[in-house]
Enzyme design. Structure first.
Site, PDB file in Angstrom:
ATOM      1  N   HIS A  46       1.031  -1.013  -0.150  1.00  0.00           N
ATOM      2  CA  HIS A  46      -0.911  -0.136  -0.514  1.00  0.00           C
ATOM      3  C   HIS A  46       0.790   1.139   0.079  1.00  0.00           C
ATOM      4  CE1 HIS A  46      -4.090   2.580   1.293  1.00  0.00           C
ATOM      5  NE2 HIS A  46      -2.546   3.079   2.103  1.00  0.00           N
ATOM      6  N   CYS A  79      -3.565   9.626   4.790  1.00  0.00           N
ATOM      7  CA  CYS A  79      -4.293  10.052   6.021  1.00  0.00           C
ATOM      8  C   CYS A  79      -3.881  11.248   6.823  1.00  0.00           C
ATOM      9  CB  CYS A  79      -3.165   8.592   6.466  1.00  0.00           C
ATOM     10  SG  CYS A  79      -3.345   8.491   8.346  1.00  0.00           S
ATOM     11  N   ASN A  95      -1.490   8.071  -2.634  1.00  0.00           N
ATOM     12  CA  ASN A  95      -1.893   6.513  -3.489  1.00  0.00           C
ATOM     13  C   ASN A  95      -1.330   6.865  -4.482  1.00  0.00           C
ATOM     14  OD1 ASN A  95      -4.278   6.466  -0.984  1.00  0.00           O
ATOM     15  ND2 ASN A  95      -2.896   4.895  -0.980  1.00  0.00           N
TER      16      ASN A  95
HETATM   17  P1  HMG Z   1     -11.973   7.931  20.503  1.00  0.00           P
HETATM   18  O1  HMG Z   1     -12.290   8.816  20.609  1.00  0.00           O
HETATM   19  O2  HMG Z   1     -10.989   6.925  21.042  1.00  0.00           O
HETATM   20  O3  HMG Z   1     -13.228   6.486  20.555  1.00  0.00           O
HETATM   21  O4  HMG Z   1     -11.838   7.058  18.493  1.00  0.00           O
HETATM   22  P2  HMG Z   1     -14.060   5.596  22.299  1.00  0.00           P
HETATM   23  O5  HMG Z   1     -14.228   4.568  21.831  1.00  0.00           O
HETATM   24  O6  HMG Z   1     -12.917   6.002  23.295  1.00  0.00           O
HETATM   25  O7  HMG Z   1     -15.467   6.130  21.699  1.00  0.00           O
HETATM   26  C1  HMG Z   1     -15.773   7.726  21.956  1.00  0.00           C
HETATM   27  C2  HMG Z   1     -16.991   8.214  20.960  1.00  0.00           C
HETATM   28  O8  HMG Z   1     -16.891   7.844  19.452  1.00  0.00           O
HETATM   29  C3  HMG Z   1     -18.124   7.486  21.527  1.00  0.00           C
HETATM   30  O9  HMG Z   1     -19.138   8.423  21.468  1.00  0.00           O
HETATM   31  C4  HMG Z   1     -18.524   6.060  20.508  1.00  0.00           C
HETATM   32  O10 HMG Z   1     -19.333   5.780  20.338  1.00  0.00           O
HETATM   33  C5  HMG Z   1     -18.200   6.887  19.230  1.00  0.00           C
HETATM   34  P3  HMG Z   1     -20.262   9.215  22.619  1.00  0.00           P
HETATM   35  O11 HMG Z   1     -20.335   8.157  23.305  1.00  0.00           O
HETATM   36  O12 HMG Z   1     -18.870   9.466  22.813  1.00  0.00           O
HETATM   37  O13 HMG Z   1     -20.937  10.083  21.928  1.00  0.00           O
HETATM   38  N1  HMG Z   1     -17.773   6.003  18.125  1.00  0.00           N
HETATM   39  C6  HMG Z   1     -17.791   5.640  16.962  1.00  0.00           C
HETATM   40  N2  HMG Z   1     -18.458   6.430  16.216  1.00  0.00           N
HETATM   41  C7  HMG Z   1     -18.544   6.028  14.936  1.00  0.00           C
HETATM   42  N3  HMG Z   1     -18.156   5.648  14.477  1.00  0.00           N
HETATM   43  C8  HMG Z   1     -16.976   4.900  15.112  1.00  0.00           C
HETATM   44  C9  HMG Z   1     -17.235   4.885  16.312  1.00  0.00           C
HETATM   45  N4  HMG Z   1     -15.873   4.331  17.493  1.00  0.00           N
HETATM   46  C10 HMG Z   1     -16.208   5.251  18.291  1.00  0.00           C
HETATM   47  N5  HMG Z   1     -16.602   3.877  14.402  1.00  0.00           N
HETATM   48  C11 HMG Z   1     -11.493   5.924  17.092  1.00  0.00           C
HETATM   49  C12 HMG Z   1     -11.008   6.271  18.918  1.00  0.00           C
HETATM   50  C13 HMG Z   1     -10.582   4.656  16.023  1.00  0.00           C
HETATM   51  C14 HMG Z   1     -13.153   5.601  16.656  1.00  0.00           C
HETATM   52  C15 HMG Z   1     -11.442   6.988  16.232  1.00  0.00           C
HETATM   53  O14 HMG Z   1      -9.206   7.356  16.877  1.00  0.00           O
HETATM   54  C16 HMG Z   1     -11.084   7.260  14.907  1.00  0.00           C
HETATM   55  O15 HMG Z   1     -12.449   6.892  14.126  1.00  0.00           O
HETATM   56  N6  HMG Z   1      -9.642   7.392  14.433  1.00  0.00           N
HETATM   57  C17 HMG Z   1     -10.362   6.978  12.434  1.00  0.00           C
HETATM   58  C18 HMG Z   1      -9.072   7.853  12.405  1.00  0.00           C
HETATM   59  C19 HMG Z   1      -8.707   7.118  10.431  1.00  0.00           C
HETATM   60  O16 HMG Z   1      -9.764   6.616  10.094  1.00  0.00           O
HETATM   61  N7  HMG Z   1      -7.239   7.637   9.944  1.00  0.00           N
HETATM   62  C20 HMG Z   1      -7.038   7.194   8.674  1.00  0.00           C
HETATM   63  C21 HMG Z   1      -7.319   5.630   8.035  1.00  0.00           C
HETATM   64  S1  HMG Z   1      -5.783   4.738   8.173  1.00  0.00           S
HETATM   65  C22 HMG Z   1      -4.680   5.155   7.196  1.00  0.00           C
HETATM   66  O17 HMG Z   1      -5.235   5.736   6.111  1.00  0.00           O
HETATM   67  C23 HMG Z   1      -4.111   3.863   6.856  1.00  0.00           C
HETATM   68  C24 HMG Z   1      -4.140   2.949   5.918  1.00  0.00           C
HETATM   69  O18 HMG Z   1      -4.383   3.511   4.349  1.00  0.00           O
HETATM   70  C25 HMG Z   1      -2.941   2.766   4.925  1.00  0.00           C
HETATM   71  C26 HMG Z   1      -1.555   3.026   5.301  1.00  0.00           C
HETATM   72  O19 HMG Z   1      -1.623   4.253   3.942  1.00  0.00           O
HETATM   73  O20 HMG Z   1      -0.530   3.105   5.829  1.00  0.00           O
HETATM   74  C27 HMG Z   1      -5.143   2.207   6.284  1.00  0.00           C
HETATM   75 MG    MG Z   2      -3.339   5.072   3.413  1.00  0.00          MG
END
Ligand code: HMG
Ligand code: MG
Length: 298
Positions: free
Chosen positions: A206, A239, A248
């Site tokens: 990736h 990201c 990408n």
């Molecule tokens: P957090 O704040 O630590 O979550 O986030 P939590 O478990 O403490 O929950 C806090 C609140 O978030 C709660 O709501 C949960 O219900 C809600 P409240 O009770 O406060 O109302 N919640 C959610 N809501 C919607 N969807 C969910 C979800 N989970 C909890 N799934 C969390 C932790 C992982 C959710 C957050 O950090 C997050 O969403 N991170 C995503 C980051 C992301 O998407 N980054 C980009 C993708 S990775 C990437 O691009 C790399 C890749 O391409 C490979 C590469 O290039 O290397 C894959």
């Molecule tokens: Mg990526």
């Protein structure tokens, strides 16, 4: 000794759009994915079920996942960070889910708000539930070749996390060059090491093209026997939790290179270009893809 055929996994609708500042209308996303489904691709990561506060660009994940026209020849996947995300993907009945974490501590913390150690039990539960619901799970490992916060990442850390991901039950680990820092010599060294422990069939690449090295690194991957590559139409992507992360490698540039090398992908380059042109027009800005620029100037 190159493979005769490789599999491309299109991540444009997810990785490509997650970093866009302006919210792309749901109708546009759906229409774009429908166009991608017509190109001959057999794998599209369509969105991610993450917290909309963290990734506002994909806040319409459920609507997108439910509204796209699905072809039986295409696997439709989504990124899920935890149980809540998995529930979304299951409700939309997507074919597959992808879990993700990083090989470096600070990127993992910035991206998913947990230490590496505290991420394992969360993902373990996700994989086990996904598998018992009949969904395959893919794993992403970010910052394999370098971290925007921690710099070089020890290969022993990379190996350890890959081991954990396979133990959980993922069928493949996609090695992320999240900020496009890998060079071909490093790619050769890292893959040589990893392939002593893991079979080439279970690893994917990736590659972000931040420094224009993604295709060179792809060639090294091919020479090492890797046959699955992630890419994004137009060269979109990045990201938000990795400063300096660019797009990408562009799907059309990857297909073009492979085609010139006599390596089959099963994807129609001109249809991919049409879909790239569509999203370029909708975004209202030029995209980095070389093939698209050639096409635009023709
Ligand atoms: P957090 O704040 O630590 O979550 O986030 P939590 O478990 O403490 O929950 C806090 C609140 O978030 C709660 O709501 C949960 O219900 C809600 P409240 O009770 O406060 O109302 N919640 C959610 N809501 C919607 N969807 C969910 C979800 N989970 C909890 N799934 C969390 C932790 C992982 C959710 C957050 O950090 C997050 O969403 N991170 C995503 C980051 C992301 O998407 N980054 C980009 C993708 S990775 C990437 O691009 C790399 C890749 O391409 C490979 C590469 O290039 O290397 C894959
Ligand atoms: Mg990526």
């Amino acid at each position: 000794n190159l493979p005769s055929k490789v599999k491309i996994k299109e991540v444009g609708p997810r990785d490509g759009l997650q970093n866009e500042k302006a919210f792309i209308p749901t109708d546009t996303k759906v229409e774009w994915i429908n166009k991608l489904s017509e190109t001959g691709m057999d794998y599209i990561e369509v969105t991610s079920f993450v917290h909309p506060k963290w990734i506002p660009a994909l806040a319409d994940a459920m609507e997108v996942a439910k509204r796209i026209e699905r072809k039986s020849s295409v696997t439709y996947a989504a990124l899920v960070p935890n149980r809540r995300g998995l529930e979304g993907a299951l409700e939309a009945d997507l074919d597959e889910v992808s879990i993700f974490m990083s090989a470096s501590e600070t990127h993992n913390q910035q991206n998913i708000n947990k230490s590496i150690q505290n991420t394992f039990p969360v993902l373990k539960e996700v994989v086990s539930e996904a598998l018992s619901s009949g969904k395959k799970v893919r794993g992403y490992l970010s910052t394999v070749f370098g971290c925007p916060y921690d710099g070089r990442v020890p290969l022993s850390n990379v190996q350890k996390v890959i081991d954990e991901l396979f133990d959980m039950g993922v069928y493949e680990v996609s090695l992320g060059d999240t900020i496009g820092v890998a060079n071909p010599k490093q790619m050769d060294m890292v893959l040589s090491q990893l392939l002593q422990e893991f079979p080439a069939e279970k690893l994917a690449l990736h590659l972000h093209d931040t420094r224009g090295m993604a295709l060179a690194n792809t060639v090294v991957g091919l020479m090492k026997g890797i046959t699955v590559f992630d890419s994004a139409v137009g060269g979109l992507g990045g990201c938000p939790y990795a400063k300096g992360a660019a797009g990408n490698v562009a799907t059309e540039d990857l297909i073009h290179m492979l085609k010139e090398m006599g390596i089959e992908t099963g994807i129609d380059l001109s249809k991919v270009l049409t879909s790239a042109k569509y999203i370029e027009r909708e975004l209202g800005k030029g995209l980095p893809s070389k093939q698209l620029q050639i096409w635009n100037s023709a």
